[in-house]
Motif scaffolding. Structure first.
Motif, short mmCIF file in Angstrom:
data_model
loop_
_atom_site.label_atom_id
_atom_site.label_comp_id
_atom_site.label_asym_id
_atom_site.label_seq_id
_atom_site.Cartn_x
_atom_site.Cartn_y
_atom_site.Cartn_z
N LEU A 108 4.38 77.39 68.64
CA LEU A 108 3.93 76.01 68.86
C LEU A 108 3.12 75.48 67.69
O LEU A 108 3.19 74.29 67.37
N ALA A 109 2.34 76.35 67.06
CA ALA A 109 1.47 75.90 65.97
C ALA A 109 2.23 75.71 64.67
O ALA A 109 1.99 74.75 63.92
N ALA A 110 3.18 76.59 64.37
CA ALA A 110 3.90 76.53 63.10
C ALA A 110 5.33 76.06 63.28
O ALA A 110 5.80 75.19 62.56
N PHE A 111 6.06 76.60 64.25
CA PHE A 111 7.47 76.31 64.50
C PHE A 111 8.27 76.40 63.19
O PHE A 111 8.89 75.44 62.75
N ALA A 112 8.20 77.56 62.58
CA ALA A 112 8.95 77.83 61.35
C ALA A 112 9.34 79.30 61.39
O ALA A 112 8.52 80.17 61.12
N GLY A 113 10.59 79.56 61.76
CA GLY A 113 11.03 80.92 62.03
C GLY A 113 10.78 81.90 60.90
O GLY A 113 10.19 82.97 61.11
N SER A 114 11.22 81.55 59.69
CA SER A 114 11.05 82.47 58.57
C SER A 114 9.58 82.74 58.29
O SER A 114 9.18 83.88 58.03
#
Length: 248
Positions: free
Chosen positions: A66-72
């Motif tokens: 939820l905070a970043a939402f960036a898989g890599s």
């Protein structure tokens, strides 16, 4: 003699779809997300498993998602947190890994989204998969409800996959090896899907050349270098194509 100067009419805004059309666009957006969801959900499971196997608290999976939402980036952060990496190194990693999103904004249809809160979410949820799915759609078929529905569905797959991964990690007796390859596999599938829909062989070749140059010259910062080289090659290609069209 004095002539009256009439103001130029303002460019008409895109019509706002009615309730029925909006529901149809939302359904299309959810359907658009299915192809990306096939990769996002298993990747979220991998994230949850890695968090549990690294000995980190389970709530870190939904918190990171939820905070970043960036898989890599999240997969990298798990290892960095487990190794207690210095904050400066974490900040540099975040900058280098997510720098590519600056280039996404040049062609991502944020202009379709009018409401400030919705536009802010569209920027926040502008992940690789959402960009790839949207890029495969014809311009005339894009709309704000369709775009936002696709992005919300993608985040749902990601958060849900992380929670499933946490549950599996707590239940499995032994760690699973090779989960990191899930991200590479997802990017490969997205690249092949975009190539099949757009038939852009030159762009694919330029991307391959950029990655090769980056790996040879700066293996420690290959992604950052590859992005810069790729943008430069695309600019050269654009200028060459435009000059050829002007001379024709």
């Amino acid at each position: 003699m004095q002539h009256d100067v009439l103001p130029h009419p303002a460019t008409p805004a895109a019509p706002t779809p009615g309730p029925s059309a909006r529901r149809s666009h939302i359904a299309l957006g959810v359907r658009d997300s299915f192809s990306a969801g096939l990769g996002i959900f298993p990747l979220g499971i991998a994230l949850g498993l890695l968090i549990v196997q690294a000995g980190l608290p389970w709530w870190l999976a939904p918190a990171l998602s939820l905070a970043a939402f960036a898989g890599s980036l999240e997969l990298l952060l798990v290892g960095m947190m487990a190794a207690v990496t210095p904050l400066a190194a974490v900040a540099l990693t975040v900058f280098v890994v997510n720098f590519r999103h600056v280039f996404y904004a040049f062609s991502f249809p944020l202009h379709l989204v009018r409401h400030p809160a919705a536009k802010a979410y569209a920027v926040y949820a502008m992940i690789d998969e959402a960009y790839a799915v949207n890029a495969s759609l014809p311009e005339r078929e894009r709309s704000a409800p369709r775009l936002l529905a696709m992005q919300i569905a993608c985040e749902t797959y990601w958060v849900g996959g992380g929670l499933v991964g946490v549950a599996l990690g707590a239940a499995l007796p032994a760690p699973i090896k090779g989960l990191e390859f899930a991200l590479c596999a997802l990017f490969t599938v997205l690249t092949l899907d975009a190539f099949r829909s757009r038939k852009e062989l030159p762009s694919l070749l330029l991307a391959g050349a950029s990655a090769t140059v980056a790996l040879v010259l700066t293996p420690g910062m290959a992604m950052f270098t590859a992005l810069l080289v790729f943008v430069g090659l695309l600019l050269v290609r654009h200028l060459t194509t435009a000059r050829g069209a002007a001379d024709a």
